[in-house]
Write an enzyme that holds these catalytic residues in place. Structure first.
Site, PDB file in Angstrom:
ATOM      1  N   CYS A 163       0.806  -1.217   0.000  1.00  0.00           N
ATOM      2  CA  CYS A 163       0.000   0.000   0.000  1.00  0.00           C
ATOM      3  C   CYS A 163       0.839   1.268   0.000  1.00  0.00           C
ATOM      4  O   CYS A 163       0.301   2.371  -0.043  1.00  0.00           O
ATOM      5  CB  CYS A 163      -0.968  -0.038   1.171  1.00  0.00           C
ATOM      6  SG  CYS A 163      -1.998  -1.509   1.050  1.00  0.00           S
ATOM      7  N   HIS A 303      -2.383   8.032   6.373  1.00  0.00           N
ATOM      8  CA  HIS A 303      -2.644   6.707   5.790  1.00  0.00           C
ATOM      9  C   HIS A 303      -4.075   6.319   6.169  1.00  0.00           C
ATOM     10  O   HIS A 303      -4.826   5.863   5.323  1.00  0.00           O
ATOM     11  CB  HIS A 303      -1.608   5.710   6.311  1.00  0.00           C
ATOM     12  CG  HIS A 303      -1.690   4.375   5.660  1.00  0.00           C
ATOM     13  ND1 HIS A 303      -1.728   4.213   4.294  1.00  0.00           N
ATOM     14  CD2 HIS A 303      -1.756   3.121   6.189  1.00  0.00           C
ATOM     15  CE1 HIS A 303      -1.811   2.917   4.007  1.00  0.00           C
ATOM     16  NE2 HIS A 303      -1.835   2.237   5.131  1.00  0.00           N
ATOM     17  N   GLU A 314      -1.007   5.230  14.025  1.00  0.00           N
ATOM     18  CA  GLU A 314      -0.580   6.376  13.204  1.00  0.00           C
ATOM     19  C   GLU A 314      -0.739   7.668  14.011  1.00  0.00           C
ATOM     20  O   GLU A 314       0.123   8.548  13.972  1.00  0.00           O
ATOM     21  CB  GLU A 314      -1.384   6.445  11.903  1.00  0.00           C
ATOM     22  CG  GLU A 314      -0.861   7.551  10.977  1.00  0.00           C
ATOM     23  CD  GLU A 314      -1.556   7.601   9.616  1.00  0.00           C
ATOM     24  OE1 GLU A 314      -2.554   6.877   9.413  1.00  0.00           O
ATOM     25  OE2 GLU A 314      -1.093   8.384   8.755  1.00  0.00           O
ATOM     26  N   LYS A 335      -9.218   8.403   2.622  1.00  0.00           N
ATOM     27  CA  LYS A 335      -9.713   7.040   2.389  1.00  0.00           C
ATOM     28  C   LYS A 335     -11.137   6.896   2.909  1.00  0.00           C
ATOM     29  O   LYS A 335     -11.843   5.957   2.536  1.00  0.00           O
ATOM     30  CB  LYS A 335      -8.797   6.010   3.069  1.00  0.00           C
ATOM     31  CG  LYS A 335      -7.438   5.852   2.368  1.00  0.00           C
ATOM     32  CD  LYS A 335      -6.646   4.685   2.921  1.00  0.00           C
ATOM     33  CE  LYS A 335      -5.298   4.540   2.237  1.00  0.00           C
ATOM     34  NZ  LYS A 335      -4.293   5.507   2.727  1.00  0.00           N
ATOM     35  N   HIS A 340      -9.602   2.386   0.108  1.00  0.00           N
ATOM     36  CA  HIS A 340      -8.157   2.173   0.058  1.00  0.00           C
ATOM     37  C   HIS A 340      -7.765   1.609  -1.312  1.00  0.00           C
ATOM     38  O   HIS A 340      -8.054   0.458  -1.616  1.00  0.00           O
ATOM     39  CB  HIS A 340      -7.751   1.232   1.189  1.00  0.00           C
ATOM     40  CG  HIS A 340      -6.270   1.126   1.388  1.00  0.00           C
ATOM     41  ND1 HIS A 340      -5.350   1.638   0.500  1.00  0.00           N
ATOM     42  CD2 HIS A 340      -5.550   0.568   2.401  1.00  0.00           C
ATOM     43  CE1 HIS A 340      -4.129   1.388   0.948  1.00  0.00           C
ATOM     44  NE2 HIS A 340      -4.226   0.746   2.086  1.00  0.00           N
ATOM     45  N   PHE A 399       2.057  -3.426   3.889  1.00  0.00           N
ATOM     46  CA  PHE A 399       2.425  -4.736   4.428  1.00  0.00           C
ATOM     47  C   PHE A 399       3.915  -4.974   4.168  1.00  0.00           C
ATOM     48  O   PHE A 399       4.462  -4.527   3.167  1.00  0.00           O
ATOM     49  CB  PHE A 399       1.616  -5.851   3.756  1.00  0.00           C
ATOM     50  CG  PHE A 399       0.197  -5.971   4.268  1.00  0.00           C
ATOM     51  CD1 PHE A 399      -0.279  -5.187   5.302  1.00  0.00           C
ATOM     52  CD2 PHE A 399      -0.676  -6.904   3.702  1.00  0.00           C
ATOM     53  CE1 PHE A 399      -1.586  -5.316   5.760  1.00  0.00           C
ATOM     54  CE2 PHE A 399      -1.983  -7.038   4.145  1.00  0.00           C
ATOM     55  CZ  PHE A 399      -2.432  -6.245   5.177  1.00  0.00           C
TER      56      PHE A 399
END
Lengths: 413, 78
Positions: A163, A303, A314, A335, A340, A399
């Site tokens: 991502c 994010h 975050e 998002k 996403h 990831f």
């Protein structure tokens, strides 16, 4: 001499619209692009919602032969690249072609083609696998097709960092230009993974929202009722150029790219570490790269995936980096509206951060109805806010423990 | 439908070319803009439509639309 990098073009295909402009208008209006999955029968799936591309006419960008052979992710990349080049007024010819490069990241590449051809081999045998399988699956073929279409012969690359792919692709492109390896880069991210295997795979990890009855409410970053991210598809690309070349051709400049930070968690394949030290180090690295203080940042496009862990950690990372200034910062997760877009997220969110600077509008976080007590920053709930932004940061984490951060500044000459 | 018409219909669709370009002597690569991957895909489409198998050796002799029609006839396709 220090080479400055500016953004002169945008191209996007997203669940909010099939141009960068429509996407930005959707963001400013606080509109959700999430709906029921139509690309496949999701009856048996835990998650039945996604951010799909809607009313997109691929034949505006590819011919019928290409439509049959190219994976959607490649078609989205071609569409966004054509729009970005047109927006920038970029003409690639015999004189500049070798100085124009392409850097388009993708997390998963042509997953839907892989799924389709796997069915073919199981049903009909190996002789029935299309000769266009491999070139439709390889993640770098988004960049490859864009370079062929636009005849851009400079550096070419494809970041595959889950991502964070789009952000890494833009960061790499910035360094290509800064290092003198290219004058102009078409950079960003693309993914088209609203597919059975991706949805089932993310479901198995319990990563996706299952708020199927209220698709538009499902992506709710920093909210106490968030239950996972909403998978989306699309592409976001920038035209980035060295300042003097942009000036020479009288290009309109949206914003300047001034910093890039990239770190690894070295912790877990999917989960962020408590406190998200890797994300904090990435933000600090980007600030150092830009040569600015934390207090100079006005806006963070987070994010903010709407997963329980990401949003909490975050927030902690932002507080660790910005200290007292974190209360003065505007932080939002777009998002909440786009869902996403995986590897495309960094591309689309770079456009949003640059547009926010260019138009002095801070995008909202929608669906933030019951804020999580652990998430206590100013997330610009519900409605966009008019405010001058000098410096914006864009966070994306992937990831594998990838943390990528970009910093953009208003261009004032 | 005549075999020729059916073959030309498939070729025009697969290669995204006009039917008028699909004259019997047209070479896939020289006249219809196909590359080796296009040709592979086209052959698979022919195998599918006419329930035949085309070996690699047989494929080497296929250059034009007429070659395809002749090949299909030798396989008993009408």
């Amino acid at each position: 001499m220090h080479r400055r990098i500016v953004i002169t073009g945008f191209g996007a295909v997203t669940p909010l619209g099939n141009t960068a402009r429509e996407t930005w208008e959707g963001i400013c209006a606080g509109r959700s692009g999430i709906g029921r999955i139509t690309k496949f029968d999701s009856q048996a799936f835990e998650t039945k919602i996604a951010g799909e591309i809607k009313n997109f006419d691929p034949l505006s960008f590819v011919n019928k032969k290409e439509l049959r052979r190219l994976d959607d992710f490649i078609i989205y990349a071609l569409a966004a690249a054509e729009m970005a080049a047109a927006d920038a007024g970029l003409v690639i010819n015999g004189i500049n072609a070798e100085r124009v490069g392409v850097s388009i990241g993708s997390a998963i590449g042509g997953l839907s083609t892989l799924e389709k051809e796997k069915k073919n081999i199981l049903r009909f045998g190996p002789g029935k696998v299309s000769p266009f399988t491999i070139p439709a699956v390889l993640a770098n073929l988004g960049a490859g097709h864009v370079s062929i279409r636009l005849r851009a012969k400079g550096p070419i690359n494809c970041s595959v960092t889950a991502c964070a792919s789009g952000t890494c692709a833009i960061g790499d492109a910035a360094r290509m230009i800064a290092g003198g390896y290219a004058e102009t880069m078409i950079a960003g991210g693309v993914d088209a993974a609203v597919t059975p295997l991706a949805v089932a795979g993310f479901n198995a990890m319990q990563a996706l929202s299952i708020n199927n009855d209220q698709p538009e409410k499902a992506s709710r970053p920093f909210d106490s009722k968030r239950d996972g991210f909403v998978i989306s598809e699309g592409c976001g690309l920038l035209v980035m150029e060295e300042l003097s070349s942009a000036r020479q051709r009288g290009a309109r400049i949206y914003a300047e790219v001034i910093g890039y930070g990239l770190t690894s968690d070295a912790y877990h394949l999917a989960a962020p570490p408590p406190g998200h030290d890797g994300a904090a180090r990435s933000m600090k690295a980007a600030l150092a790269d830009a040569g600015i203080d934390p207090a100079d940042v006005d806006y963070i496009n987070a994010h903010g995936t709407s997963t329980p862990l990401n949003d909490k950690y975050e927030t902690e990372a932002i507080k660790a980096v910005f200290g007292a200034h974190s209360n003065a910062l505007a932080v939002s997760s777009t998002k909440s509206m786009t869902g996403h877009l995986l590897g495309a997220a960094g591309g689309v969110e770079a456009i949003i951060a640059a547009k926010a600077i260019d138009e002095s509008i801070i995008p909202p976080t929608i669906n933030l109805d019951c804020p999580d007590p652990a998430c206590d920053l100013d997330y610009v709930p519900h409605r966009a806010r008019r405010k001058e932004i000098n410096i914006a940061m864009s966070n994306t984490f992937g990831f594998g423990g990838v943390n990528a951060v970009l910093i953009f500044r208003k261009f004032t000459g | 439908m005549k075999l020729e018409e059916k073959v030309i219909g498939i070729i025009a669709e697969q290669l995204d070319v006009a039917r008028e370009q699909c004259v019997p002597e047209a070479s896939f690569i020289d006249d219809l803009g196909a590359d080796s991957l296009d040709l592979m895909e086209l052959i698979m489409e022919m195998e599918e439509n006419f329930s035949v198998q085309i070996s690699d050796e047989e494929l080497e002799n296929i250059r034009t639309i007429q070659d395809v029609i002749d090949f299909l006839r030798t396989k008993g396709v009408k």
